[in-house]
Design a protein around this motif. Structure first.
Motif, mmCIF file in Angstrom:
data_model
loop_
_atom_site.group_PDB
_atom_site.id
_atom_site.type_symbol
_atom_site.label_atom_id
_atom_site.label_comp_id
_atom_site.label_asym_id
_atom_site.label_seq_id
_atom_site.Cartn_x
_atom_site.Cartn_y
_atom_site.Cartn_z
ATOM 1 N N PRO A 108 -44.351 -80.718 -68.289
ATOM 2 C CA PRO A 108 -43.503 -81.160 -67.177
ATOM 3 C C PRO A 108 -43.539 -82.677 -66.944
ATOM 4 C CG PRO A 108 -44.708 -79.175 -66.567
ATOM 5 C CD PRO A 108 -45.195 -79.567 -67.931
ATOM 6 N N ALA A 109 -44.723 -83.284 -67.031
ATOM 7 C CA ALA A 109 -44.803 -84.720 -66.755
ATOM 8 C C ALA A 109 -44.073 -85.533 -67.828
ATOM 9 C CB ALA A 109 -46.265 -85.152 -66.657
ATOM 10 N N ARG A 158 -45.151 -91.039 -64.625
ATOM 11 C CA ARG A 158 -46.449 -90.378 -64.421
ATOM 12 C C ARG A 158 -47.340 -90.439 -65.645
ATOM 13 N NH1 ARG A 158 -44.106 -84.742 -62.740
ATOM 14 N NH2 ARG A 158 -46.222 -83.983 -63.058
ATOM 15 N N THR A 159 -46.752 -90.374 -66.827
ATOM 16 C CA THR A 159 -47.583 -90.342 -68.041
ATOM 17 C C THR A 159 -47.698 -91.747 -68.619
ATOM 18 O OG1 THR A 159 -45.716 -90.083 -69.541
ATOM 19 C CG2 THR A 159 -46.644 -88.066 -68.576
ATOM 20 N N LEU A 160 -48.582 -91.900 -69.581
ATOM 21 C CA LEU A 160 -48.705 -93.186 -70.250
ATOM 22 C C LEU A 160 -47.365 -93.577 -70.864
ATOM 23 C CD1 LEU A 160 -49.096 -93.199 -73.730
ATOM 24 C CD2 LEU A 160 -50.908 -91.679 -73.002
ATOM 25 N N TYR A 161 -46.605 -92.578 -71.317
ATOM 26 C CA TYR A 161 -45.324 -92.870 -71.964
ATOM 27 C C TYR A 161 -44.332 -93.468 -70.969
ATOM 28 C CZ TYR A 161 -47.513 -89.908 -75.424
ATOM 29 O OH TYR A 161 -48.406 -89.385 -76.313
ATOM 30 N N GLY A 162 -44.257 -92.847 -69.806
ATOM 31 C CA GLY A 162 -43.310 -93.330 -68.802
ATOM 32 C C GLY A 162 -43.697 -94.713 -68.294
ATOM 33 N N LYS A 188 -56.443 -85.000 -74.367
ATOM 34 C CA LYS A 188 -55.306 -84.285 -73.757
ATOM 35 C C LYS A 188 -54.342 -85.213 -73.038
ATOM 36 C CE LYS A 188 -57.698 -82.973 -69.534
ATOM 37 N NZ LYS A 188 -58.832 -82.156 -69.164
ATOM 38 N N GLY A 189 -54.767 -86.449 -72.780
ATOM 39 C CA GLY A 189 -53.908 -87.409 -72.073
ATOM 40 C C GLY A 189 -52.671 -87.806 -72.857
ATOM 41 N N TYR A 190 -52.645 -87.497 -74.170
ATOM 42 C CA TYR A 190 -51.485 -87.863 -74.995
ATOM 43 C C TYR A 190 -50.420 -86.774 -74.998
ATOM 44 C CZ TYR A 190 -54.390 -91.708 -76.477
ATOM 45 O OH TYR A 190 -55.154 -92.837 -76.472
ATOM 46 N N HIS A 191 -50.736 -85.615 -74.426
ATOM 47 C CA HIS A 191 -49.768 -84.524 -74.339
ATOM 48 C C HIS A 191 -49.222 -84.092 -75.691
ATOM 49 C CE1 HIS A 191 -49.913 -85.104 -70.021
ATOM 50 N NE2 HIS A 191 -49.618 -86.369 -70.186
ATOM 51 N N ALA A 192 -50.113 -83.983 -76.669
ATOM 52 C CA ALA A 192 -49.691 -83.456 -77.971
ATOM 53 C C ALA A 192 -49.963 -81.957 -77.997
ATOM 54 C CB ALA A 192 -50.449 -84.142 -79.095
ATOM 55 N N ALA A 242 -41.543 -84.394 -69.686
ATOM 56 C CA ALA A 242 -40.110 -84.133 -69.499
ATOM 57 C C ALA A 242 -39.567 -84.974 -68.342
ATOM 58 C CB ALA A 242 -39.885 -82.644 -69.246
ATOM 59 N N ALA A 243 -40.344 -85.058 -67.271
ATOM 60 C CA ALA A 243 -39.901 -85.844 -66.112
ATOM 61 C C ALA A 243 -39.795 -87.322 -66.483
ATOM 62 C CB ALA A 243 -40.872 -85.652 -64.946
ATOM 63 N N ASP A 244 -40.768 -87.822 -67.229
ATOM 64 C CA ASP A 244 -40.729 -89.231 -67.616
ATOM 65 C C ASP A 244 -39.589 -89.515 -68.584
ATOM 66 O OD1 ASP A 244 -42.756 -89.879 -65.958
ATOM 67 O OD2 ASP A 244 -44.231 -90.368 -67.508
ATOM 68 N N LEU A 245 -39.256 -88.538 -69.407
ATOM 69 C CA LEU A 245 -38.143 -88.712 -70.333
ATOM 70 C C LEU A 245 -36.834 -88.788 -69.541
ATOM 71 C CD1 LEU A 245 -37.437 -88.825 -73.358
ATOM 72 C CD2 LEU A 245 -37.103 -86.353 -73.274
ATOM 73 N N ALA A 246 -36.692 -87.902 -68.560
ATOM 74 C CA ALA A 246 -35.487 -87.924 -67.723
ATOM 75 C C ALA A 246 -35.439 -89.227 -66.922
ATOM 76 C CB ALA A 246 -35.489 -86.719 -66.786
#
Ligand code: CS2
Length: 473
Positions: free
Chosen positions: A145-146, A158-162, A130-134, A148-152
């Protein structure tokens, strides 16, 4: 007295210890997700590599959620022990590979700094499915939300992506080399998936960085395997009695471990072969066998075993009624696989059954049962889809699926799943006659890779009635 660099000298001679000067090794790996699995798996291989003379591969461990792991390991200078339990035998080893622990929610920019450090070459991930938010459709869920926030990008990542976005952006700006990013989670094609999700994320927030990532970084896939239960207080007391020192970061595991890695790196890597890792050109056959046979059987044992009143894997597999279903489920899965040369699936199944029988481990079924909505997609549905395409029945898998379906009703067990609320609501609306269709039928919630026919649904209903009948017979 707590285990630490100052007290480690007092450990009994039977405890193997790092054969390298810890303080002389630079950090070369940043690892996201510092649970017991990483500590008993990749960290042990990295320790072995440095033990055989490889240098500068210490690990900066990042906890993406709580500060617990930090509180366990920081006072110990990152030192912890791994105990291998098999029957009455215990082998213990002190692991020196972990250099520091960063708690991402408290210090996100410290994580970014580590990712951007010139000596960092590898980023490992064990963040759970679930950590990948797929989403259930297999696509990155932009609405989380996390995410979307990291994308903005207005708040700290907060996420691995950000986190990775900011780390890579700094590397690119400073003209540093790209990184190898390795997912070590139980996803099929874990490297390809990470490359796709992270690539899409970077494309959206910073297209030139997306192109740099595609050109300069690599995301090899890998199959990771070692059964590592959550450490209990009783385990810590056992370890303390054996060590003569308190080890809050202790992990307890089986002797078996396997790591098959796609040999596709963006730069240098530790010689993990020192710990027994296999570097291959294609991991897919190993990955599919592990997910469908080991993890598939594990999840089946979890749901069926809980309904039969068991607590641990070794109890569930010793239950004759379950043993035959599990054996059969492995055969159903094996038929769907195309083994690589030398891969013997019959022997693999036997070895798995023996591992599940390890009474010394205390692997809880409810630990495996957690997050099923994220797991059964990799573990069961591909086998069901393959068998359906080939006109083959899947009685054992449908029984397992019925148990999961009954489990997510939430009236018998506490359901740990990001979608627990959705499933409870669906059950309340549909009831037993319609739940299988609502989940896996034509317009079902989880039918992205396999759709249950009316006959499958009827079979699931019969199995559910059986499963919900109280108590082991
Ligand atoms: C288990 C896995 O908790 C679970 O879902 O099936 O963690 C399993 O123990 C590992 O993948 C074994 O390598």
């Amino acid at each position: 007295v707590r285990l630490s660099p100052a007290t480690a000298g007092r450990l009994p001679a039977s405890v193997a210890r790092p054969a390298y000067g810890r303080d002389e090794q630079a950090v070369g790996v940043v690892h996201l997700g510092l649970g017991t699995f990483h500590r008993a798996h990749q960290a042990v291989y990295t320790d072995a590599a440095m033990g055989q003379g490889d240098r500068n591969w210490r690990i900066a461990g990042v906890s993406l959620r709580s500060a617990d792991v930090h509180d366990q390991l920081a006072p110990q200078g990152g030192l912890y022990t791994v105990t291998e339990r098999d029957g009455a035998a215990n082998a213990r080893r002190l692991i020196g590979a972990l250099a520091e622990v960063i708690v991402a929610p408290q210090a996100p920019w410290a994580v970014v700094e580590r990712l951007a450090a010139p000596a960092t070459r590898i980023v490992g991930l064990t963040v759970t499915e679930k950590g990948y938010h797929a989403g259930l459709d297999g696509q990155l869920d932009w609405a989380t939300p996390a995410v979307a926030a990291d994308l903005a990008g207005e708040a700290p990542p907060r996420t691995l992506y950000g986190l990775i976005r900011h780390g890579l952006a700094r590397r690119r700006a400073e003209g540093l080399a790209g990184l190898t990013l390795m997912s070590c989670d139980n996803l099929s094609g874990n490297g390809e998936k990470l490359a796709a999700w992270l690539g899409q994320f970077l494309e959206r927030c910073d297209p030139p960085l997306g192109r740099w990532f595609a050109a300069e970084c690599a995301c090899p896939s890998s199959m990771v395997d070692r059964i590592v239960p959550a450490t209990t207080e009783a385990d810590r007391q056992d370890v303390a009695a054996a060590l003569g020192l308190i080890d809050q970061g202790a992990v307890v595991t089986e002797a078996f471990h396997q790591w098959v890695i796609e040999d596709r790196f963006a730069g240098p890597r530790p010689r993990w072969e020192a710990g027994g890792a296999q570097l291959v050109s294609d991991v897919r056959s190993h990955e599919a066998a592990k997910l469908r046979m080991l993890n598939g059987a594990h999840s089946a044992l979890a749901y069926l075993g809980l309904f039969r009143g068991h607590t641990y894997v070794h109890q569930a597999i010793a239950d004759p009624a379950l043993f035959s279903t599990i054996r059969r489920l492995m055969d159903e899965a094996a038929a769907s696989l195309s083994p690589a040369p030398g891969q013997d699936l019959g022997r693999y199944a036997d070895a798995l059954l023996a591992r599940f029988g390890n009474k010394a481990l205390g692997h809880r079924l409810d630990q495996i049962a957690a997050d099923g909505s994220q797991k059964i997609q990799q573990r069961w549905l591909p086998t069901l889809a393959w068998r359906q395409r080939h006109g083959l029945a899947s009685p054992a898998l449908l029984t397992a699926l019925a148990a999961w379906t009954a489990y997510v009703r939430g009236d018998r067990f506490v359901v740990a799943d990001p979608l627990a609320g959705d499933f409870a609501a669906l059950w309340a609306r549909c009831g037993e006659p319609h739940i299988a269709a609502a989940l896996f039928g034509d317009t079902g919630r989880l039918n992205a890779s396999w759709t249950a026919t009316a006959a499958d649904q009827a079979q699931m209903m019969r199995a559910m009635a059986d499963i919900r009948r109280p108590g082991p017979d």
